[in-house]
Design a protein around this motif. Structure first.
Motif, PDB file in Angstrom:
ATOM      1  N   GLY A 101      80.853  60.989  11.960  1.00 13.17           N
ATOM      2  CA  GLY A 101      80.881  59.556  11.707  1.00 13.17           C
ATOM      3  C   GLY A 101      79.592  58.963  11.173  1.00 13.17           C
ATOM      4  N   ASP A 102      78.548  59.770  10.994  1.00 14.87           N
ATOM      5  CA  ASP A 102      77.279  59.236  10.476  1.00 14.87           C
ATOM      6  C   ASP A 102      77.450  58.641   9.076  1.00 14.87           C
ATOM      7  N   CYS A 103      78.237  59.294   8.242  1.00  9.98           N
ATOM      8  CA  CYS A 103      78.453  58.804   6.878  1.00  9.98           C
ATOM      9  C   CYS A 103      79.204  57.476   6.888  1.00  9.98           C
ATOM     10  N   VAL A 104      80.156  57.345   7.795  1.00  7.78           N
ATOM     11  CA  VAL A 104      80.931  56.104   7.887  1.00  7.78           C
ATOM     12  C   VAL A 104      80.032  54.940   8.287  1.00  7.78           C
ATOM     13  N   ALA A 105      79.135  55.193   9.222  1.00  5.65           N
ATOM     14  CA  ALA A 105      78.241  54.138   9.706  1.00  5.65           C
ATOM     15  C   ALA A 105      77.339  53.602   8.599  1.00  5.65           C
ATOM     16  N   LYS A 106      76.953  54.444   7.647  1.00  4.12           N
ATOM     17  CA  LYS A 106      76.021  54.044   6.595  1.00  4.12           C
ATOM     18  C   LYS A 106      76.705  53.579   5.313  1.00  4.12           C
ATOM     19  N   CYS A 107      77.977  53.919   5.138  1.00  2.99           N
ATOM     20  CA  CYS A 107      78.674  53.606   3.887  1.00  2.99           C
ATOM     21  C   CYS A 107      78.770  52.096   3.684  1.00  2.99           C
ATOM     22  N   PRO A 108      78.352  51.587   2.503  1.00  2.00           N
ATOM     23  CA  PRO A 108      78.423  50.141   2.247  1.00  2.00           C
ATOM     24  C   PRO A 108      79.769  49.673   1.684  1.00  2.00           C
ATOM     25  N   PHE A 112      96.268  52.515   7.501  1.00  2.00           N
ATOM     26  CA  PHE A 112      96.799  52.886   8.815  1.00  2.00           C
ATOM     27  C   PHE A 112      96.968  51.651   9.691  1.00  2.00           C
ATOM     28  N   ASP A 113      96.081  50.686   9.567  1.00  2.00           N
ATOM     29  CA  ASP A 113      96.203  49.430  10.305  1.00  2.00           C
ATOM     30  C   ASP A 113      96.938  48.369   9.498  1.00  2.00           C
ATOM     31  N   MET A 114      97.769  48.827   8.550  1.00  2.00           N
ATOM     32  CA  MET A 114      98.647  47.930   7.791  1.00  2.00           C
ATOM     33  C   MET A 114      97.883  46.838   7.052  1.00  2.00           C
ATOM     34  N   LEU A 119      88.023  58.364   8.185  1.00  2.00           N
ATOM     35  CA  LEU A 119      88.957  59.232   8.879  1.00  2.00           C
ATOM     36  C   LEU A 119      90.250  58.432   8.987  1.00  2.00           C
ATOM     37  N   TYR A 120      91.379  58.987   8.521  1.00  2.00           N
ATOM     38  CA  TYR A 120      92.613  58.203   8.429  1.00  2.00           C
ATOM     39  C   TYR A 120      92.968  57.553   9.765  1.00  2.00           C
ATOM     40  N   PHE A 121      92.955  58.311  10.847  1.00  5.88           N
ATOM     41  CA  PHE A 121      93.038  57.721  12.180  1.00  5.88           C
ATOM     42  C   PHE A 121      92.413  58.695  13.167  1.00  5.88           C
ATOM     43  N   ALA A 122      92.052  58.203  14.334  1.00  4.61           N
ATOM     44  CA  ALA A 122      91.175  58.939  15.248  1.00  4.61           C
ATOM     45  C   ALA A 122      91.715  60.311  15.644  1.00  4.61           C
ATOM     46  N   GLN A 123      93.038  60.424  15.821  1.00  4.16           N
ATOM     47  CA  GLN A 123      93.605  61.695  16.273  1.00  4.16           C
ATOM     48  C   GLN A 123      94.132  62.560  15.137  1.00  4.16           C
ATOM     49  N   GLY A 124      93.812  62.203  13.901  1.00 10.12           N
ATOM     50  CA  GLY A 124      94.352  62.912  12.746  1.00 10.12           C
ATOM     51  C   GLY A 124      93.906  64.362  12.681  1.00 10.12           C
ATOM     52  N   ILE A 125      94.783  65.226  12.183  1.00  6.77           N
ATOM     53  CA  ILE A 125      94.501  66.644  12.017  1.00  6.77           C
ATOM     54  C   ILE A 125      94.682  66.986  10.543  1.00  6.77           C
ATOM     55  N   PRO A 126      93.726  67.611   9.882  1.00  9.58           N
ATOM     56  CA  PRO A 126      92.406  68.017  10.381  1.00  9.58           C
ATOM     57  C   PRO A 126      91.454  66.822  10.508  1.00  9.58           C
TER      58      PRO A 126
END
Length: 367
Positions: A48-55, A62-64, A74-81
């Motif tokens: 999640g480091d990249c997500v935190a910094k992405c502008p 997923f949240d409509m 990440l599409y949703f927290a429990q997504g595989i892979p």
């Protein structure tokens, strides 16, 4: 999902699509296009480091679309892979030629902006289609004001609002002013059982409306729920008891009558006009939020996939099956299960999936 992801005999090709199929029962060749994530799946650990910094930001599908996500996500927290994906349509590097913050942030070196789509060839003895469902366009019912009246939402949007991982942290808040929605109306058969739209019953709407109304009361003891219906089709084991429990323990009010129109007052409170068919009166009800149980339809792309595989569809767009073999499609060696075959709930989908697996084993000589 975790069990499937870890199983040595299951290979998940997520973020991929079927490009071509040839062969016959017992010997199929499937061409799969694996879309470029611009992230190396074998290296990314979803820290999640990249997500935190992405502008960059984009609507979270997923949240409509009720909130935004980052351009790497990440599409949703429990997504595989559990790996990140870069949305090239909203990434500043792809749209403006600059940024690359995620690449600088990722200490494992998982970012790869040069990644290209990859074609994979799979040889298989049988194919199972489990293409799921999509929702009918609620905007095709202007009388209900979806997209125009802020506090008229769909059932799936409600599911995300009431979920603890959703955009409001599980609090049922009105989109217009973020105030708690205490009076909620659920409008059934929006598109379902309608000769002008979807003639069939979507099967799951009555039960999920009752469940959602129960969840509202569990979240807020002051919650009041109203379910407008033509008739309640709760035919599964224990479903009628669940319906009665909703009325007796959660004080859900079931109103027999289709809603004709939804208006709103100056505070954006939906006002539902309907005919109470039991009392034979035209009435109206003001609520804080209205939830539309929109018809469930074959998933997007089902038509193209059916044409690619040469499978016939019925008049509603679901896959046609042999009358004596309920999971066998019109092409030998190709089976289907779940909502791909028509409206059904989770237990029915699980049962048809087991049946499809048994038919595959039988067709390949493992019975």
């Amino acid at each position: 999902m975790l069990d499937a992801g870890r199983h040595p005999n299951i290979n998940i090709l997520a973020y991929s699509e079927i490009a071509g199929v040839s062969g016959q029962a017992g010997s199929f060749t499937v061409q799969v296009r694996r879309k470029a994530r611009y992230v190396k799946e074998d290296i990314c650990n979803a820290c999640g480091d990249c997500v935190a910094k992405c502008p960059g930001k984009a609507p979270d599908s997923f949240d409509m679309g009720l909130r935004n996500r980052k351009s790497i996500y990440l599409y949703f927290a429990q997504g595989i892979p559990a790996v990140m994906t870069i949305d090239a349509e909203h990434c500043r590097f792809f749209t403006k030629g600059k940024c690359r913050v995620c690449e600088k942030t990722c200490v494992k070196g998982a970012i790869d902006f040069d990644q290209q789509d990859e074609m994979v060839e799979i040889h298989a003895g049988a194919i199972i289609l489990a293409t799921g469902l999509d929702l009918y366009d609620a905007g095709r019912f202007p009388q209900y004001g979806y997209g125009r009246l802020p506090n008229v939402i769909t059932g799936l949007e409600y599911e995300r609002l009431i979920n603890a991982t959703g955009p409001t942290g599980g609090h049922l808040l009105r989109p217009s002013d973020q105030k708690p929605a205490e009076k909620v109306a659920y409008v059934q058969c929006v598109g379902s059982r309608d000769l002008n739209h979807c003639s069939y019953c979507s099967s799951v709407c009555c039960m999920y409306a009752i469940k959602d109304a129960m969840l509202a009361r569990e979240h807020d003891p002051n919650s009041r729920s109203y379910i407008f219906h033509t008739d309640l089709r709760n035919v599964g084991k224990g479903f009628r008891n669940y319906e009665r429990r909703g009325a007796e323990e959660y004080e859900i009010e079931y109103i027999r009558g289709r809603v004709a129109e939804i208006q709103e007052d100056e505070d954006h409170n939906p006002i539902l006009w309907y005919e109470d068919t039991e009392k034979r009166e035209v009435r109206n009800l003001q609520v804080d939020m209205a939830v539309l149980a929109v018809a469930a339809t074959p998933s997007r792309g089902a038509n193209a996939l059916s044409e690619l595989l040469g499978i016939e569809q019925n008049e509603s767009g679901f896959l046609k099956v042999d009358g004596t073999a309920p999971v066998d499609t019109t092409v030998p060696g190709i089976f289907a299960c779940g909502f791909a075959l028509g409206p059904r709930d989770i237990p029915e989908s699980v049962a048809s999936a087991s049946a499809a697996a048994c038919r595959v084993a039988e067709s390949l000589g493992y019975s």
